[in-house]
Scaffold this active site. Structure first.
Site, PDB file in Angstrom:
ATOM      1  N   LYS A  38       0.852  -1.199   0.000  1.00 54.86           N
ATOM      2  CA  LYS A  38       0.000   0.000   0.000  1.00 54.86           C
ATOM      3  C   LYS A  38       0.884   1.244   0.000  1.00 54.86           C
ATOM      4  CE  LYS A  38      -4.042  -1.731   2.511  1.00 54.86           C
ATOM      5  NZ  LYS A  38      -5.027  -1.514   1.439  1.00 54.86           N
ATOM      6  N   ARG A  66     -10.353 -11.339   1.640  1.00 55.60           N
ATOM      7  CA  ARG A  66     -11.206 -12.373   1.038  1.00 55.60           C
ATOM      8  C   ARG A  66     -10.569 -13.756   1.117  1.00 55.60           C
ATOM      9  NH1 ARG A  66     -11.511  -9.093  -4.501  1.00 55.60           N
ATOM     10  NH2 ARG A  66     -11.284  -7.393  -3.000  1.00 55.60           N
TER      11      ARG A  66
END
Ligand code: BES
Ligand code: ZN
Ligand code: ZN
Length: 494
Positions: A268, A342
């Site tokens: 990130k 996920r």
């Protein structure tokens, strides 16, 4: 926060402050409180206080009533009212009072607010007051411990159940907030597992922890892949509330508990990365809800599963392009290691599905896209069962947390096709981020199990101090989940 009741009139309550809610310029007091109403109206007049949502003001009562101060807190106009505004007004009042050094508060046992039952008023106002007393001070070495705050509902009270519930839920929120706000170096998967164990022992839940060895044996390749770049061991934390209804199938609540999300090799940007300590907040909401459910002695069996892992770019980290296998046997091409939640949830949902549940609800700070869609005003809800989704939205409305449904069209599933594995963890088109994440999760829910996914990336924490809450975790969805389980008690979910 201790919550008591008193049948003596509000004007006779010798407390630091009396709280009066205002809808616009109307004081929300039960009939008969004419002296107090007159005083409140007088003080508010020409003060600039208009009873808007979030607005608050504090006035000395100069001996006109027993309480030393009057705190007025606005819930806004009736058109824009939702239950969350009442809970927030109560939190705002207490937070303002605490900042002024006050510790004992009183408010009316009921209030006429359109659409809010007496019990809901007591739960929202009581729970909000507890929340308003919260401050994360674990790391403030100089901080003096403030004296504990207390709240008294004054006036006629037919049933104390809602007030007891408010006190229990308030305690669950406050104790979990101290874990949710811990930074990544302290709230490791192992530390959260230990905390969950202690909480379970105190509340009568059972708690099972799966470490990496057990996870590997079970074939949980999703959570293991996420944690493999970190020196911290991943943990699957399974909490069980047995319930008294032995016939009922359990409800499974799953929470994304990524203790820090650096993005992994798909790193990130540095700016704001520190906020990713809140990527555990799905799990924190489930942890809170489990505590609430245990304390309310729910009949329904409920299982909470927290997939706890740290997403780091270590030398053993998963690489973009790696192919892994989830618990249900499906292979996943990991094209972006930042879409890690996920992968954790795929295994947790798979384990939950083995428990033959009546329904699975997962909660996760899953996508930045939900912030684009809804900001912090609501969380997104998606799933395979319209009844379940409607119930959750309704429970959210009652509990003061807004959920907004997004669609789960087949196009989103199609977009996850991989040339090399059963499914890819990101889409080719890059659109509809929140819905495609849900479409990914759906691949791990066996046919026939009602399932809903709640994306709380926009609602899980506040970056700065708000009138109603300290900066940090909001524990969004915990209140809704507890409310929904209460609903199951009355109307068994099939
Ligand atoms: N934890 C993030 C989602 C997130 C973003 C939560 C901002 C709170 C605030 C999640 O793991 C993530 O990084 N998602 C990616 C998915 C993308 C790579 C498909 C995102 O939303 O950008
Ligand atoms: Zn991520
Ligand atoms: Zn994440």
């Amino acid at each position: 926060m201790k919550i008591t009741v008193s049948s003596a009139p509000l004007t006779e309550q010798k407390k630091d402050a009396i709280i009066v809610f205002f809808q616009g310029l109307e004081a929300l007091l039960p009939n008969g409180n004419t002296t107090l109403k007159k005083l409140a109206d007088e003080l508010v007049k020409n003060s600039g206080f208009k009873g808007q949502a979030g607005q608050v003001a504090l006035f000395p009562t100069t001996g006109k009533i027993a309480a030393r101060q009057l705190i007025v807190a606005g819930i806004g106009d009736s058109k824009n009212f939702h239950n969350g505004l009442l809970e927030r007004a109560s939190a705002t009042a207490v937070r303002t009072g605490r900042a002024a050094g006050l510790k004992s508060f009183t408010l009316a046992s009921k209030a006429k607010i359109g659409g809010v039952s007496e019990a809901d008023y007591q739960l929202l106002a009581g729970r909000g007051a507890c929340w308003g007393s919260y401050e994360f001070s674990v790391y403030k070495t100089e901080a003096k411990k403030k004296a504990a705050a207390s709240l008294t509902f004054a006036g006629e009270i037919k049933n104390r159940a809602a007030i007891k519930t408010a006190e229990a839920q308030g305690a669950a929120l406050l104790s979990t907030a101290d874990v949710a706000n811990l930074p990544g170096n302290a709230a490791t998967p192992e530390a959260i597992a230990e905390w969950a164990k202690t909480m379970a022992a105190e509340t009568g839940l059972s708690c099972q922890i799966l470490g990496e060895k057990e996870l590997a044996k079970k074939g949980c390749g999703g959570i293991l892949a996420v944690g493999q770049g970190s020196a911290r061991e991943s943990k699957m934390i399974i909490l069980k509330h047995a319930g008294t209804n032995k016939q009922a199938k359990p409800i499974v609540l799953v929470g994304k508990t990524v203790t820090f999300d650096s993005g992994g090799i798909s790193l990130k940007p540095g700016k704001g990365m520190g906020w990713m300590r809140y990527d555990k907040c799905g799990g924190m909401a489930v942890l809170t809800a489990m505590q609430m459910i245990a304390r309310m002695n729910a009949d329904t069996p409920v299982i909470g599963i927290l997939g706890a892992a740290e997403n780091m770019p270590g030398s053993n980290a998963i690489r973009p392009g790696d192919i892994i296998k989830a618990y249900n046997g499906k292979t996943i091409e990991v094209l972006n290691t930042d879409a890690e939640g996920r992968l954790v949830l795929a295994d947790a949902i798979g384990l939950g599905a083995d428990m033959k549940p009546a329904a699975i609800i997962d909660v996760a700070t899953l996508t930045g896209a939900v912030i684009m869609a809804l900001g912090s005003a609501a969380a997104a809800v998606l799933g395979n069962d319209e009844t379940l989704i409607k119930q959750l939205i309704q429970s959210g409305a009652t509990a003061g947390e807004r959920l907004w449904q997004l669609p789960l069209y087949k196009e989103y599933t199609d977009d996850l096709k991989s040339d090399f594995a059963d499914i890819s963890n990101i889409t080719k088109s890059n659109g509809a981020g929140t819905a495609t994440a849900a479409a990914f999760l759906q691949e791990f829910v066996p046919e026939g199990i009602p399932w809903a996914h709640i994306d709380i990336a926009g609602t899980a924490w506040n970056e700065s101090s708000a009138p109603h809450q300290a900066p940090g975790a909001t524990l969004f969805t915990a209140r809704t989940l507890a409310q929904w389980v209460r609903l199951q008690e009355q109307d068994s979910f099939s």
